[in-house]
Structure formats: structure tokens, C-alpha cells
Scaffold this active site. Structure first.
Site, PDB file in Angstrom:
ATOM      1  N   PRO A  18     -61.056  64.065  93.628  1.00  0.00           N
ATOM      2  CA  PRO A  18     -61.271  65.172  94.564  1.00  0.00           C
ATOM      3  C   PRO A  18     -60.024  65.361  95.418  1.00  0.00           C
ATOM      4  O   PRO A  18     -59.670  64.485  96.197  1.00  0.00           O
ATOM      5  CB  PRO A  18     -62.463  64.686  95.404  1.00  0.00           C
ATOM      6  N   MET A  19     -59.338  66.489  95.255  1.00  0.00           N
ATOM      7  CA  MET A  19     -58.084  66.722  95.984  1.00  0.00           C
ATOM      8  C   MET A  19     -58.201  68.004  96.803  1.00  0.00           C
ATOM      9  O   MET A  19     -58.519  69.068  96.266  1.00  0.00           O
ATOM     10  CB  MET A  19     -56.910  66.815  95.006  1.00  0.00           C
ATOM     11  N   CYS A 102     -59.570  59.201 102.510  1.00  0.00           N
ATOM     12  CA  CYS A 102     -58.539  60.176 102.875  1.00  0.00           C
ATOM     13  C   CYS A 102     -57.701  59.656 104.043  1.00  0.00           C
ATOM     14  O   CYS A 102     -58.225  59.337 105.110  1.00  0.00           O
ATOM     15  CB  CYS A 102     -59.175  61.514 103.257  1.00  0.00           C
ATOM     16  N   LYS A 141     -65.728  56.704  97.331  1.00  0.00           N
ATOM     17  CA  LYS A 141     -64.296  56.521  97.053  1.00  0.00           C
ATOM     18  C   LYS A 141     -63.647  55.993  98.323  1.00  0.00           C
ATOM     19  O   LYS A 141     -63.844  56.532  99.407  1.00  0.00           O
ATOM     20  CB  LYS A 141     -63.637  57.839  96.647  1.00  0.00           C
ATOM     21  N   ASN A 204     -57.934  53.896  90.860  1.00  0.00           N
ATOM     22  CA  ASN A 204     -57.215  55.136  91.146  1.00  0.00           C
ATOM     23  C   ASN A 204     -55.860  54.798  91.747  1.00  0.00           C
ATOM     24  O   ASN A 204     -55.748  53.887  92.543  1.00  0.00           O
ATOM     25  CB  ASN A 204     -58.065  55.986  92.105  1.00  0.00           C
ATOM     26  N   GLY A 205     -54.860  55.564  91.336  1.00  0.00           N
ATOM     27  CA  GLY A 205     -53.526  55.385  91.901  1.00  0.00           C
ATOM     28  C   GLY A 205     -52.475  55.139  90.851  1.00  0.00           C
ATOM     29  O   GLY A 205     -52.541  54.153  90.107  1.00  0.00           O
ATOM     30  N   ASP A 206     -51.514  56.063  90.741  1.00  0.00           N
ATOM     31  CA  ASP A 206     -50.310  55.901  89.903  1.00  0.00           C
ATOM     32  C   ASP A 206     -50.530  56.077  88.398  1.00  0.00           C
ATOM     33  O   ASP A 206     -49.611  55.795  87.617  1.00  0.00           O
ATOM     34  CB  ASP A 206     -49.637  54.543  90.142  1.00  0.00           C
ATOM     35  N   ARG A 229     -53.037  63.276  91.267  1.00  0.00           N
ATOM     36  CA  ARG A 229     -51.825  64.101  91.318  1.00  0.00           C
ATOM     37  C   ARG A 229     -51.220  64.381  89.942  1.00  0.00           C
ATOM     38  O   ARG A 229     -50.638  65.444  89.723  1.00  0.00           O
ATOM     39  CB  ARG A 229     -50.791  63.424  92.226  1.00  0.00           C
TER      40      ARG A 229
END
Length: 330
Positions: A18-19, A102, A141, A204-206, A229
Site C-alpha cells: 500500500p503506497m 508509515c 504491516k 518487505n523491503g529492497d 517501490r
């Protein structure tokens, strides 16, 4: 198969993060078409939902072709979170997700998002309020902790599971890292290996390539992974990862035509959902990502971001296709 409540997902599912200002219905539709297994709305303020703020309400729009889909809420007040869960349930998503990750100052300063990482008791109370407010599965999250000296994800995972959370996604950074430095998935791996933890754990991440996705899948043994991203302007990443998992082979990169088709559809769907003017304006920030790495694209992008007429914009896409008809992506 991975289960979240009564939601069935394939083995090692790929989740779309979710962004804010990105994960709207037009973007989600593209990611769904290109292989995302589970998606989430942009995060929605519980206070905004209760006030009937137009922007918050608009974020509740979901469509059957997106399923399974979760709506993500954030806030720091138990009563507001419980009430917003009831409001969310009326649009019939497949699950409700709580944002405790966030890192943005305007969210954290309200005692929401990653701001809750400093107070696990409050995090548990907020989560229980949401669970009590809905019959839908509730997921969370979050991040590893506030900073390197206060990594508390082990306690968080156990207590959230105990209160009834049905899956947990962990962004493997602290709040103080924001989006900088490297994500440390060893902490997430430790949560997954905790014999007390029975719920699905997603990392999550990278994750920005099929090769890294496979490396992390094999190395950390989680139930799945969330991609954020790396999907912006590149929805193909989901199918590229799945193909690499299955075959060990890398798919050819999307052609200019693939990129033009995706950008054009994104624009059309944005105009349909947001209205012509807003759809055109908000689409402008995406063109750089769709055509990243295309030599000599800047003059074309300048035309796309300064044009207001949808008919002219469609003609521009065709002109760009003609200009690059023999171009091969590297």
C-alpha cells in the site's frame, strides 16, 4: 497454499504494498494483470473516514477484478479505529490491514503509523479495536522498531498474533531508517522461525529484481513477500519474479510497446476513476518510471507532462511508438 482467514493464496504469494498516492485502483489494476496475488489500498486515515472526508472515502473504491484485496487504515485512537473498521467492512474488501509502519512525520506526529512502535500496549489496543469492529480478517504491516536500539518486532509479532491478527507483513527497516540503508530480513526470518508464530509472515523491503526475490525466498524461508517501490512504473516485476521462481530463467524486459500500452492504460483508467483533468495531472509523475532507461526519451516525456488534451495525449503515445518502433530495450 497460504491462508489468511478464508482467503487462499498461492505458495509464496507476491503482495503489492500500500503506497500513498500510488496504490490507487488504476495502478492496482495494472499490477493485478501482471501477477500481483494480493493488493492493498492506499492507507486511509481512520479520522478522515469518520469525518467523511472525500479523499478518504474515495480510497475505499475497490473492484471485483482486484480480489483478493485489503483496505489499509491508520490512526492512533481506539474508538476511531474500531469505527473505521465498521465503515471499511461496508464496501466488502477481503481483509482489513492496519498500518503501523508509515514513517512519514505528519503521520507519526499524530501517534499513528510507525509512531505506535514506541508503545506496544497501544498497538495491541488499536489492533483489538479493529478486530472487534469487523468480521473480516485483520492483518498488520509494521517495521522492526523505532530505531536500532529499540527493535521490538519479536514482542510485537507474538502479541498481535495473540490478539487475533491473521497475517503480519514486516518492512525490514526501523522507523529511523525511513527508506534509506539496507533492509535487514534476518529479523523477519527470526520471527518466522519462532515456534510460537503460526500466522503467515511476509517480508518487505529492497525486493527489486527476480534474482533478489529468489535469493530472499530461499535464504529467509518466509511465507511470501511484499513489493512496493520496484513496482512503480514497472508492474511486470510480479510476473518476472514468478517466471524466475518456476524456471530459473529471466524474462525479456518489457518492450517500448509494452511500456506504452501500460502507460496508456494507466492514463485511461486514471481519467475514468479520477475524472479527466485530475487523471491527466496525477499521471504525469509516472512517465519517468515507465520509460526509465529509454535513450533520448526526455523530449517525449516533456510533451506528455505538459499536454492537457486526452486526444492529443493518445496521439502522442502513437507518435512515440512510431519513433521507437525498432528500438530494443537493453
Amino acid at each position: 497454499m497460504i491462508k489468511i482467514g478464508n482467503i487462499e493464496l498461492p505458495d509464496h504469494p507476491l503482495l503489492l504494498a500500500p503506497m500513498e498516492d500510488v496504490s490507487d485502483p488504476p495502478f492496482r489494476r495494472l499490477c493485478k494483470e501482471h501477477g500481483a496475488d494480493l493488493m492493498y489500498s492506499e492507507f486511509i486515515s481512520s479520522e478522515g473516514l469518520i469525518r467523511d472526508a472525500m479523499k478518504s472515502r474515495m480510497k475505499l473504491d475497490i473492484f471485483d477484478y482486484e480480489r483478493p484485496i485489503g483496505i489499509q487504515i491508520f490512526g492512533g485512537d481506539e474508538e476511531a479505529m474500531g469505527l473505521s473498521a465498521k465503515i471499511v467492512e461496508t464496501v466488502k474488501p477481503d481483509l482489513v490491514d492496519i498500518n503501523f509502519g508509515c514513517p512519514v512525520k505528519k503521520v507519526v506526529s499524530k501517534g499513528a503509523g510507525a509512531g505506535v512502535l514506541k508503545d506496544i500496549d497501544l498497538m495491541v489496543r488499536l489492533t483489538k479495536a479493529v478486530i472487534d469492529g469487523t468480521s473480516l480478517p485483520v492483518t498488520v504491516k509494521t517495521r522492526l522498531g523505532w530505531d536500532d536500539d529499540s527493535i521490538n518486532i519479536d514482542e510485537v509479532a507474538e502479541r498481535l498474533q495473540d490478539v487475533g491478527v491473521q497475517a503480519l507483513t514486516i518492512h525490514a527497516r526501523t522507523r529511523s531508517q525511513m527508506y534509506k540503508g539496507s533492509a535487514d530480513w534476518t529479523h523477519v526470518e527470526r520471527i518466522k522461525k519462532n515456534p510460537r508464530i503460526k500466522i503467515p509472515i511476509f517480508g518487505n523491503g529492497d525486493i527489486d529484481s527476480a534474482q533478489k526475490a529468489l535469493e530472499y525466498k530461499e535464504r529467509f524461508g518466509l511465507d511470501g513477500m511484499m513489493i512496493g517501490r520496484a513496482a512503480i512504473g514497472y508492474p511486470w516485476i510480479f510476473n518476472e519474479i514468478k517466471h524466475f521462481f518456476e524456471t530459473g530463467q529471466t524474462l525479456a524486459p518489457p518492450t517500448i510497446k509494452d511500456r506504452l500500452d501500460a502507460a496508456k492504460n494507466h492514463l485511461i483508467w486514471s481519467m475514468e476513476w479520477k475524472g479527466e483533468r485530475l487523471g491527466i495531472v496525477e499521471m504525469r509523475r509516472h512517465y519517468t518510471n515507465y520509460f526509465k532507461g529509454v535513450h533520448g526519451f526526455k523530449p517525449h516525456r516533456m510533451k506528455l507532462v505538459t499536454e492537457d488534451d486526452p486526444i492529443v495525449l493518445m496521439d502522442l503515445f502513437d507518435q512515440i511508438g512510431d519513433y521507437y518502433h525498432n528500438y530494443v530495450m537493453e
